[in-house]
Write a protein that holds these residues in place. Structure first.
Motif, PDB file in Angstrom:
ATOM      1  N   LEU A   7       0.815  -1.215   0.000  1.00  0.00           N
ATOM      2  CA  LEU A   7       0.000   0.000   0.000  1.00  0.00           C
ATOM      3  C   LEU A   7       0.849   1.266   0.000  1.00  0.00           C
ATOM      4  N   GLY A   8       1.900   1.284   0.844  1.00  0.00           N
ATOM      5  CA  GLY A   8       2.703   2.490   0.975  1.00  0.00           C
ATOM      6  C   GLY A   8       3.292   2.933  -0.347  1.00  0.00           C
ATOM      7  N   GLU A   9       3.910   2.002  -1.053  1.00  0.00           N
ATOM      8  CA  GLU A   9       4.522   2.347  -2.336  1.00  0.00           C
ATOM      9  C   GLU A   9       3.477   2.790  -3.350  1.00  0.00           C
ATOM     10  N   LEU A  53      -0.093   9.585  -4.857  1.00  0.00           N
ATOM     11  CA  LEU A  53      -0.224  10.919  -4.280  1.00  0.00           C
ATOM     12  C   LEU A  53       0.882  11.848  -4.760  1.00  0.00           C
ATOM     13  N   SER A  54       2.074  11.304  -4.978  1.00  0.00           N
ATOM     14  CA  SER A  54       3.160  12.131  -5.499  1.00  0.00           C
ATOM     15  C   SER A  54       2.819  12.663  -6.877  1.00  0.00           C
ATOM     16  N   THR A  94       8.836   8.049   1.648  1.00  0.00           N
ATOM     17  CA  THR A  94       9.781   8.116   0.527  1.00  0.00           C
ATOM     18  C   THR A  94       9.087   8.587  -0.736  1.00  0.00           C
ATOM     19  N   GLN A  95       7.942   7.999  -1.044  1.00  0.00           N
ATOM     20  CA  GLN A  95       7.219   8.376  -2.259  1.00  0.00           C
ATOM     21  C   GLN A  95       6.669   9.792  -2.190  1.00  0.00           C
ATOM     22  N   LEU A  96       6.384  10.264  -0.987  1.00  0.00           N
ATOM     23  CA  LEU A  96       5.869  11.627  -0.824  1.00  0.00           C
ATOM     24  C   LEU A  96       6.980  12.664  -0.794  1.00  0.00           C
TER      25      LEU A  96
END
Length: 451
Positions: free
Chosen positions: A330-332, A338-339, A378-380
């Motif tokens: 989910l996080g990735e 969102l990024s 990280t992705q944000l």
């Protein structure tokens, strides 16, 4: 898309069970962790271990810090130190700026004392100052409430910000969180002061609260505490630990401003939150009044542990929930999505504000949101040290947006201030909205400068 739908469903479950079913947030979060683990297809043999590991991981360090901070707060509250703090601010600022003075008193007192308790303790002071300075008690109530609320959601060692910092991997750098939090909280408190000024000619329109503290004068309240501690005694248990934590953070700067020798080792040791708060606890012992200080100290510790227990359970459950989310893709996925939308620092704010408005608890919003966004940093683009600190601030801004009828603090403020529900919504609820928007705007500007 299914990953997001599952997440929305789990969050909806948390909101529904805590608001409609009145389930304790601890159990709601633990159940949500199991639901999310099965829904995302984690191996069944690892689910219990993941949840237990997440629960223990966050409490292994932050748990003791929360307990010590809560015990110090109880001692300061019971000893009359909060009264001394308020008097010190009044003596320093005088009677020229009553609304600002009330905000500053709340801003300082809420660092060690929960905002609900702080408002009750300072209610008689607020009423007497309003009469003496011929200022509306409604304006003074909002000023006090927003000052209390600002540090409650942004500045460690308040449990909510500490738990959020722990979930985001900042447990060893709380000094930086405190430094930024003090600044953001000050701006949010000032926004509350300006909103409170709009009600300087508005009088209370509700019935008086039937609690005896609502009718006692400030002089009588002070007398009830007996001999009050001095300003140095009152401020030392909270400001000495904060000073030590900040020194420890400065010592660990990459530029090594203090070197790497014995002085560095001592400052880093003393600056660890656990060590610093233990020193604060020993300083707080000087506030004990009874002849049998050991017995009184044990009683205060018991009271602090009882007050800290629900926060510890919620914090640990939030860590368990976060551990499950970290074990999923989910996080990735969500971070990348969102990024691409350019949400960035606003994403933690939006989630925290939604949770706060829906279920009422700022602490639950801080803990749950920090656990939720930790895998996405990280992705944000928020995976740096400062990025994590600003994420805590964004979550704190959301966790104060907004306080309304499902928040116990709303009822404390409205009832003790003799405000009807309608007036409380216009004055107190709108004040927290103004504070939250002001704070996230500031955090966004800081992100443009510092990241």
């Amino acid at each position: 898309m299914s990953l997001i739908l599952i997440l929305i469903g789990v969050i909806a479950f948390i909101v529904f069970t805590t608001t409609k079913l009145k389930l304790h947030p601890f159990l709601a979060l633990i159940m949500s962790a199991f639901i999310a683990a099965f829904a995302y297809g984690l191996p069944s043999v690892t689910i219990a271990k993941t949840i237990a590991g997440g629960f223990g991981g966050i409490l292994g360090y932050i748990g003791l810090v929360i307990v010590l901070g809560t015990i110090i707060g109880v001692i300061l509250e019971k000893s009359g130190a909060a009264i001394t703090m308020a008097d010190s601010v009044i003596n320093m600022l005088g009677n020229r700026f009553p609304i600002l003075t009330m905000t500053i008193i709340g801003y300082i007192v809420s660092v060690p004392v929960f905002c609900d308790s702080g408002f009750v303790i300072l209610n008689s002071l607020k009423e007497s100052l309003a009469k003496r300075m011929e200022t509306s008690s409604v304006a003074m109530s909002v000023a006090l409430a927003t000052g209390l609320y600002a540090t409650h959601t942004f500045v460690p060692p308040t449990p909510g910000p500490i738990a959020a910092a722990g979930n985001l991997g900042l447990e060893s750098n709380l000094g930086l969180v405190i430094g930024v939090g003090v600044f953001v909280a000050a701006v949010a408190a000032l926004a509350g002061t300006l909103w409170a000024s709009r009600f300087k000619d508005v009088e209370p329109d509700g019935e008086a609260h039937d609690d005896e503290t609502a009718h006692i004068s400030w002089t009588e309240l002070k007398a009830a505490y007996g001999v009050l501690p001095t300003a140095r005694q009152a401020f030392a248990p909270i400001f000495v630990p904060i000073f030590l934590i900040c020194l420890g953070s400065i010592a660990k700067f990459p530029s090594a401003p203090i070197g790497t020798g014995n002085v560095y080792d001592v400052l880093v040791f003393l600056g660890q939150p656990l060590t610093a708060l233990l020193i604060g606890l020993f300083l707080a012992m000087g506030l004990l009044k009874s002849e049998n200080k050991i017995e009184e100290f044990s009683e205060r510790i018991s009271q602090g542990i009882l007050a800290a227990a629900p926060i510890l359970l919620i914090t640990g459950a939030g860590g368990a929930f976060g551990a499950v989310l970290k074990a999923t893709p989910l996080g990735e996925y969500l971070g990348t999505t969102l990024s691409a939308l350019g949400v960035g620092i606003f994403m933690p704010f939006i989630v925290a504000a939604a949770l706060k408005s829906a279920q009422g608890s700022s602490t639950v919003a801080l803990v749950t949101t920090s656990a939720l966004v930790a895998p996405m940093l990280t992705q944000l683009g928020l995976d740096s040290e400062m990025g994590r600190v600003l994420t805590v601030m964004a979550i704190g801004a959301g966790a104060m947006t907004v306080s309304h009828a499902n928040d116990s603090f709303f009822w404390v403020v409205s009832q003790f201030s003799r405000m009807s529900v309608g007036l409380a919504y216009r004055a107190q609820t709108m004040a927290t909205l103004v504070q939250g928007i002001t704070a996230i705007t500031l955090v966004y500007i800081l992100s443009l400068i510092l990241l």
